[in-house]
Enzyme design. Structure first.
Site, PDB file in Angstrom:
ATOM      1  N   CYS A 189       1.531  10.695  -0.173  1.00 26.52           N
ATOM      2  CA  CYS A 189       1.089  10.380   1.183  1.00 26.52           C
ATOM      3  C   CYS A 189      -0.336   9.831   1.100  1.00 26.52           C
ATOM      4  O   CYS A 189      -1.216  10.454   0.498  1.00 26.52           O
ATOM      5  CB  CYS A 189       1.125  11.633   2.051  1.00 26.52           C
ATOM      6  SG  CYS A 189       0.480  11.379   3.718  1.00 26.52           S
ATOM      7  N   CYS A 225      13.082   3.925   4.465  1.00 27.41           N
ATOM      8  CA  CYS A 225      12.384   2.648   4.563  1.00 27.41           C
ATOM      9  C   CYS A 225      10.935   2.961   4.928  1.00 27.41           C
ATOM     10  O   CYS A 225      10.644   3.333   6.066  1.00 27.41           O
ATOM     11  CB  CYS A 225      13.097   1.817   5.627  1.00 27.41           C
ATOM     12  SG  CYS A 225      12.603   0.119   5.694  1.00 27.41           S
TER      13      CYS A 225
END
Length: 166
Positions: A83, A155
């Site tokens: 992240c 995605c």
């Protein structure tokens, strides 16, 4: 008649492109007063200090990057995708594949609890949004048109990720 089918086909493809890339996979720590609590908490001003303007728009304001423009779309190196906001491990290069969507695509997260999802009804569509389970940052969307063994296509916006080589 052919023009009608051509128009329908165009609208279908446009919907796929605009969609980019629900049950919670990893739940936030607690919910109070309509706000989710995550392990990593920052004020919006703090997020603005640690994220670029583009990352802030995508991760905190649920934006997206244009198809085929993201830093990691063409990445073929072995490693981990973290992240960009909090550094949590999200995906592995072992599950990355070429979906043709224009965004980095993965068929499963690094761990069952590394991401969470919820229904997203923005832009006149119903999709499943994917967020980092550690900080709540917007990553992208998941669709049921991926390869086996999961049949899923995560995605993900490149701006939501950092890559760490193995």
């Amino acid at each position: 008649m052919n023009k009608i089918w051509l128009g329908i086909g165009f609208l279908y493809l446009l919907g796929i492109v605009l969609s980019g890339c629900s049950e919670s996979v990893g739940a936030p720590k607690e919910k109070k007063g309509g706000k989710m609590k995550y392990e990593v908490q920052k004020s919006e001003e703090e997020w603005k200090k640690v994220l670029s303007a583009d990352q802030y728009r995508i991760i905190r304001e649920k934006g997206t990057e244009r198809a085929f423009t993201g830093e990691y779309y063409y990445n073929k190196e072995k490693g981990k995708y973290l992240c960009a906001a909090c550094g949590a491990e999200l995906f592995s290069s072992d599950t990355k594949y070429e979906s043709g969507s224009g965004w980095p695509s993965f068929y499963k997260p690094a761990a069952d609890k590394s991401v969470q999802s919820e229904t997203d009804t923005s832009h006149g569509m119903t999709r499943t949004e994917v967020m980092c389970a550690r900080c709540g940052g917007h990553l992208g969307h998941v669709f049921p048109d991926g390869p086996e063994p999961t049949g899923l296509r995560y995605c993900i916006n490149s701006a939501s990720l950092k890559f760490k080589k193995d």
